[in-house]
Enzyme design. Sequence first.
Site, PDB file in Angstrom:
ATOM      1  N   THR A 250       0.818  -1.214   0.000  1.00 53.88           N
ATOM      2  CA  THR A 250       0.000   0.000   0.000  1.00 53.88           C
ATOM      3  C   THR A 250       0.849   1.260   0.000  1.00 53.88           C
ATOM      4  O   THR A 250       0.439   2.291  -0.535  1.00 53.88           O
ATOM      5  CB  THR A 250      -0.944  -0.032   1.227  1.00 53.88           C
ATOM      6  OG1 THR A 250      -1.813  -1.141   1.070  1.00 53.88           O
ATOM      7  CG2 THR A 250      -1.758   1.234   1.362  1.00 53.88           C
TER       8      THR A 250
ATOM      9  N   TYR B  12      -8.291   0.812  -3.108  1.00 54.90           N
ATOM     10  CA  TYR B  12      -7.188   1.280  -3.953  1.00 54.90           C
ATOM     11  C   TYR B  12      -6.469   0.055  -4.478  1.00 54.90           C
ATOM     12  O   TYR B  12      -6.780  -1.075  -4.082  1.00 54.90           O
ATOM     13  CB  TYR B  12      -6.212   2.144  -3.134  1.00 54.90           C
ATOM     14  CG  TYR B  12      -5.696   1.399  -1.919  1.00 54.90           C
ATOM     15  CD1 TYR B  12      -6.332   1.492  -0.692  1.00 54.90           C
ATOM     16  CD2 TYR B  12      -4.595   0.544  -2.029  1.00 54.90           C
ATOM     17  CE1 TYR B  12      -5.892   0.769   0.409  1.00 54.90           C
ATOM     18  CE2 TYR B  12      -4.145  -0.180  -0.925  1.00 54.90           C
ATOM     19  CZ  TYR B  12      -4.796  -0.056   0.289  1.00 54.90           C
ATOM     20  OH  TYR B  12      -4.361  -0.785   1.362  1.00 54.90           O
TER      21      TYR B  12
ATOM     22  N   THR C 234       1.676  -4.273   4.267  1.00 52.37           N
ATOM     23  CA  THR C 234       1.584  -4.510   5.713  1.00 52.37           C
ATOM     24  C   THR C 234       1.019  -5.890   6.066  1.00 52.37           C
ATOM     25  O   THR C 234       1.161  -6.339   7.194  1.00 52.37           O
ATOM     26  CB  THR C 234       0.707  -3.431   6.382  1.00 52.37           C
ATOM     27  OG1 THR C 234      -0.564  -3.409   5.735  1.00 52.37           O
ATOM     28  CG2 THR C 234       1.357  -2.067   6.295  1.00 52.37           C
ATOM     29  N   ASP C 235       0.378  -6.546   5.098  1.00 56.02           N
ATOM     30  CA  ASP C 235      -0.309  -7.805   5.440  1.00 56.02           C
ATOM     31  C   ASP C 235       0.651  -8.909   5.890  1.00 56.02           C
ATOM     32  O   ASP C 235       0.311  -9.706   6.768  1.00 56.02           O
ATOM     33  CB  ASP C 235      -1.162  -8.293   4.261  1.00 56.02           C
ATOM     34  CG  ASP C 235      -2.392  -7.414   4.065  1.00 56.02           C
ATOM     35  OD1 ASP C 235      -2.673  -6.582   4.953  1.00 56.02           O
ATOM     36  OD2 ASP C 235      -3.066  -7.560   3.034  1.00 56.02           O
TER      37      ASP C 235
ATOM     38  N   LYS D 259       0.626  -7.109  12.744  1.00 55.33           N
ATOM     39  CA  LYS D 259      -0.500  -6.273  12.323  1.00 55.33           C
ATOM     40  C   LYS D 259      -1.701  -6.684  13.163  1.00 55.33           C
ATOM     41  O   LYS D 259      -2.171  -7.821  13.079  1.00 55.33           O
ATOM     42  CB  LYS D 259      -0.780  -6.472  10.839  1.00 55.33           C
ATOM     43  CG  LYS D 259      -1.811  -5.509  10.279  1.00 55.33           C
ATOM     44  CD  LYS D 259      -1.949  -5.653   8.769  1.00 55.33           C
ATOM     45  CE  LYS D 259      -2.840  -4.570   8.193  1.00 55.33           C
ATOM     46  NZ  LYS D 259      -2.904  -4.648   6.717  1.00 55.33           N
TER      47      LYS D 259
ATOM     48  N   GLU E  40      -2.117 -27.903  28.462  1.00 54.57           N
ATOM     49  CA  GLU E  40      -3.216 -28.208  27.529  1.00 54.57           C
ATOM     50  C   GLU E  40      -3.018 -29.537  26.786  1.00 54.57           C
ATOM     51  O   GLU E  40      -3.975 -30.254  26.548  1.00 54.57           O
ATOM     52  CB  GLU E  40      -3.434 -27.095  26.485  1.00 54.57           C
ATOM     53  CG  GLU E  40      -3.955 -25.797  27.040  1.00 54.57           C
ATOM     54  CD  GLU E  40      -5.431 -25.832  27.368  1.00 54.57           C
ATOM     55  OE1 GLU E  40      -6.066 -26.854  27.122  1.00 54.57           O
ATOM     56  OE2 GLU E  40      -5.928 -24.832  27.912  1.00 54.57           O
TER      57      GLU E  40
HETATM   58  N1  LIG Z   1      -1.619  -1.924   3.868  1.00 55.33           N
HETATM   59  C1  LIG Z   1      -1.131  -2.819   3.006  1.00 55.33           C
HETATM   60  O1  LIG Z   1      -0.006  -2.706   2.625  1.00 55.33           O
HETATM   61  C2  LIG Z   1      -2.045  -3.946   2.594  1.00 55.33           C
HETATM   62  C3  LIG Z   1      -1.749  -4.616   1.285  1.00 55.33           C
HETATM   63  N2  LIG Z   1      -2.740  -5.633   1.038  1.00 55.33           N
HETATM   64  C4  LIG Z   1      -0.395  -5.294   1.274  1.00 55.33           C
HETATM   65  O2  LIG Z   1      -0.049  -5.973   2.196  1.00 55.33           O
HETATM   66  O3  LIG Z   1       0.319  -5.181   0.306  1.00 55.33           O
END
Ligand SMILES: NC(=O)C[C@H](N)C(=O)O
Length: 337
Positions: A20, A34, A100-101, A173, A294
């Site tokens: 992103t 986007y 970020t994923d 995340k 557990e």
């Molecule tokens: N905020 C992001 O970067 C999400 C995007 N789907 C990615 O991981 O490339």
Amino acid sequence: KEAEQQQKLANVVILATGGTIAGAGASAANSATYQAAKLGIDKLIAGVPELADIANVRGEQVMQIASESISNDDLLKLAKRVAELADSKDVDGIVITHGTDTLEETAYFLNLVEKTDKPIVVVGSMRPGTAMSADGMLNLYNAVAVAGDKQSRGKGVLVTMNDEIQSGRDVSKSVNIKTEAFKSAWGPMGMVVEGKSYWFRLPAKRHTSNSEFDIKQISSLPQVDIAYGYGNVTDTAYKALAQGGAKAIIHAGTGNGSVSSRVVPALQELRKEGVQIIRSSHVNQGGFVLRNAEQPDDKNDWVVAHDLNPQKARILAMVAMTKTQDSKELQRIFWEY
Ligand SMILES: NC(=O)C[C@H](N)C(=O)O
């Protein structure tokens, strides 16, 4: 005078992978709708002219993808390029722009396999650069500042998002949409404000120079997959993953990595067939799995992931299994990293 200033500034290379932070939307109101991975690294650097005041920056486009599509081969390619740059005398620090994923996976992978004290900083954004209040510019500026700072050396791979400096091992995340997306159960390591770092803690786990793993000795990664624990779960996914070639299965367990009585027999059977079973927890920010709590791990010959979430446990299992297939060794590695 300009030449003098350039000599004083740190040399920072930005490796761009997409995400992103390189995304673009149709209108400034599109903060969530986007396309990721649209802008090249030259445009990203040109978008933050202030970078030139804090470092001698150059960029390389290593790939251009949304991070949910990153493969093990992509990880290896990126990590090998990072190692080459870390070996270069004229490089003081490295920044990786990333979606970020799966950012937390890449950051942890690099933390395990890069034999260097030079700062490596992974950064992304929650909003594309075209959106109102886009967060990528400031995150990138902070990443370059941290990567160029001698104080950042030897602290493991770092993540700078939302003014915080996080450990690449611990961070995850934890919220989406919002810009305060990245959190660690153990808290951030510091803050970065207006390009200046303020440190508060150090990582206790082995990393980078002090790691027994080295990307230069890794040419492929074994298949490790994840299956999710929930009410009414069956053993179908676990068996299918093993049939699909998984050498280890991360159990993304409920609570303390607990395993349903409907799944236990299949996991015992798979272990006998040679598949490593690693109990993790899908409890968000605070899963904590202990041996023989557990489940009787000693009897079953299973491994526990301790505080590593399932996706981080997958990374460590893959790296560890480039060296050992022994479950006791695997467990030792899960305690130490
Ligand atoms: N905020 C992001 O970067 C999400 C995007 N789907 C990615 O991981 O490339």
